[in-house]
Design an enzyme around this catalytic site. Structure first.
Site, PDB file in Angstrom:
ATOM      1  N   CYS B  92       0.816  -1.216   0.000  1.00 17.59           N
ATOM      2  CA  CYS B  92       0.000   0.000   0.000  1.00 17.59           C
ATOM      3  C   CYS B  92       0.850   1.267   0.000  1.00 17.59           C
ATOM      4  CB  CYS B  92      -0.988  -0.035   1.156  1.00 17.59           C
ATOM      5  SG  CYS B  92      -2.303   1.177   0.939  1.00 17.59           S
ATOM      6  N   HIS B 186      -3.358  -5.023   1.729  1.00 16.72           N
ATOM      7  CA  HIS B 186      -2.655  -5.222   3.002  1.00 16.72           C
ATOM      8  C   HIS B 186      -2.608  -6.696   3.400  1.00 16.72           C
ATOM      9  CE1 HIS B 186      -2.207  -1.022   4.151  1.00 16.72           C
ATOM     10  NE2 HIS B 186      -3.361  -0.816   3.541  1.00 16.72           N
ATOM     11  N   GLU B 188      -0.924  -8.036   5.609  1.00 14.31           N
ATOM     12  CA  GLU B 188      -0.650  -8.214   7.046  1.00 14.31           C
ATOM     13  C   GLU B 188      -1.923  -8.125   7.889  1.00 14.31           C
ATOM     14  OE1 GLU B 188      -0.453  -5.493   5.434  1.00 14.31           O
ATOM     15  OE2 GLU B 188      -0.916  -3.782   6.721  1.00 14.31           O
TER      16      GLU B 188
END
Lengths: 302, 217
Positions: B92, B186, B188
């Protein structure tokens, strides 16, 4: 070859997407701005987001009267001015102000005690919104009630507009202390703790298992200097809101830059000494202990 | 830490701002699954990047991240890391900061990823979304990747050596340019650590090429 993905599968406004937005703010400084010119300065100094409001808290205190959501014209101008996320303040319980802010394209809504509460019994039902919310809290049960209502981010409820960090520290210490307490309790004791403190029980268990709030936790209220910002990081906050501290300072640009750098270097005293040098005068402020009980904003909306 | 044996891989998570803890946790999980001993460093100042085998450039706000990388002098170290062929996972805002052309002079980009990227092209936060995604070599329609796009950038041009790993509505959202793997979304934010395992594998390949006698993989 890349396989085609079905774009009809997308979901907006989920808990993951709302909490995820809040997580992207971590380690950052969110600055209160009243005009597009201030928003420009905030972006140039390294803010991660700006908070649009009709007057900074110190001015709201001075002026008195009813404090409401910012003028939509101002919000739109600020959105046009910066590439950063733009947050906006709505009154506690003012469902419609929040809907208007969401419709204007505001990225996060602060249901804020700094404005005059619109409802003396209920907060906004935040789950039905696509935009995420941040809410203030003075302790763990209050934070968990807000998360239960759909808040994607929590912040301390330090006395806004005073430039006195004392209450933000008090709230953060209380939060950390209560999290440590419930971590040490067994299942039945946590159930009892939840009942006695008016805290949603599932969230009490979740917080105890995580050892932290299930959403991002920022410091807000009374942060006026680079040292104040670093202190709140030291106390375990994920990031910082600065209200009157930037544009109430002698040199907002220098103060903004210094606070951003202080948050990144919060645990390095030599770097902080450098950063705090030559920033000019901070906002004048007003000590919390001098404040009459009825002028305290933190007891609004518990 | 001095007593412990040397880790197989040293991973630096750039931590000046953004979603740092989640990347660190994903790397640790990915290392465990691959049976690797991984040391994770959170980097807020200059001086640590040169010791790292892999870097993560997390999401956050690209203007704030790029300003802090410059003020702290970490930017030159990341450029050197990529020049020496060591892997990077940029997500990102990390992708925007890495890009050759961020189409916005408010971002001082590192120019280590040959793409042109349009910041926040998916719209404002109310347009942010999650969706299952196919990624070349990692996730197919039966095992899609749970991709979370938050005020996400769109890659609108890629250099000729850039491989597109995933597309959303025809636009590239995951790419590889040599040692740099970058995503608009994302990875994560969920427990799926397949992309973190990918960069750890890249690191093993890099290390085994550099020191064939020491690594046995």
């Amino acid at each position: 070859m890349v396989e085609a993905t079905d774009i009809s599968d997308l979901k907006r406004g989920t808990e993951l997407v709302k909490r995820g937005f809040a997580q992207m703010q971590k380690g950052g400084v969110i600055m209160d701005v009243v005009t597009r010119e201030q928003a420009r300065i905030a972006e140039d100094t390294g803010a991660v987001a700006v908070m649009a409001l009709e007057a900074v808290p110190a001015d709201i205190r001075k002026r008195g009267g009813v404090a409401r959501m910012p003028d939509p014209t101002n919000v739109t101008e600020i959105i046009e001015e910066v590439s950063l996320p733009v947050m906006g303040k709505a009154r506690i319980g003012h469902h419609t102000e929040a809907q208007i802010l969401q419709s204007l394209g505001v990225d996060m809504i602060d249901e804020s005690e700094v404005l005059t509460p619109a409802d003396d019994a209920f907060h906004i039902d935040k789950r039905e919104f696509t935009a995420p919310f941040v809410c203030g809290a003075r302790n763990l049960p209050e934070a968990l009630r807000r998360i239960h209502e759909g808040a994607a981010m929590i912040r301390t409820k330090g006395e806004a507009g005073t430039g006195d960090v004392n209450q933000a520290v008090h709230h953060q210490r209380t939060m950390m202390n209560q999290i440590r307490t419930i971590e040490g309790l067994d299942f039945q004791e946590r159930e009892k703790w939840a009942r006695e403190h008016g805290a949603p029980r599932e969230l009490v268990h979740e917080t105890a298992e995580l050892g932290r709030l299930p959403v991002v936790n920022f410091a807000a209220g009374g942060i006026a200097t680079p040292a104040d910002a670093a202190l709140m990081m030291h106390h375990g906050c994920d990031g910082i809101f600065v209200g009157s501290g930037i544009f109430g300072a002698e040199d907002p640009e220098t103060m903004g830059t210094a606070i951003v750098e202080a948050v990144n270097n919060w645990d390095d005293p030599d770097a902080l000494a450098d950063i705090a040098t030559g920033v000019g005068k901070g906002m004048k402020g007003q000590s919390n202990v001098d404040l009459p009980e009825e002028e305290k904003l933190q007891s609004r909306g518990v | 830490m001095t007593e412990a044996s040397e880790p197989d891989i040293r991973v630096g998570v750039i931590a000046v701002q953004g979603n740092v803890a989640e990347h660190a946790a994903a790397i640790e999980r990915a290392g465990e699954r691959r049976g690797l001993s991984v040391a994770v460093e959170r980097i807020r100042q200059a001086g640590t990047v040169p010791d790292c085998d892999v870097l993560c450039l997390p999401g956050g706000e690209s203007t704030a991240i790029s300003q802090l990388l410059d003020r702290e002098g970490i930017d030159a170290e990341i450029i050197e890391h990529v020049a020496s062929g060591k892997p990077v996972l940029a997500t990102c805002a990390g992708l925007i900061v890495a890009a050759a052309d961020p189409q916005d002079d408010r971002v001082q980009s590192l120019d280590v990823l040959d793409v042109s990227v349009n910041r926040n092209a998916f719209g404002r936060q109310v347009d942010s979304f999650e969706a299952p995604l196919s990624i070349d070599g990692i996730a197919d329609p039966e095992t899609p990747f749970p991709a979370v796009f938050i005020r996400a950038p769109v890659i609108d041009e890629v250099g000729e050596d850039v491989e597109v790993l995933a597309r959303w509505d025809d636009d590239p959202v995951a790419v590889r340019d040599g040692p740099v793997v970058a995503t608009s979304f994302h990875p994560e934010l969920t427990n799926d650590d397949r992309l973190h395992r990918l960069v750890l594998s890249d690191a093993i390949d890099t290390l085994s090429t550099a020191q064939p006698a020491e690594m046995d993989v």
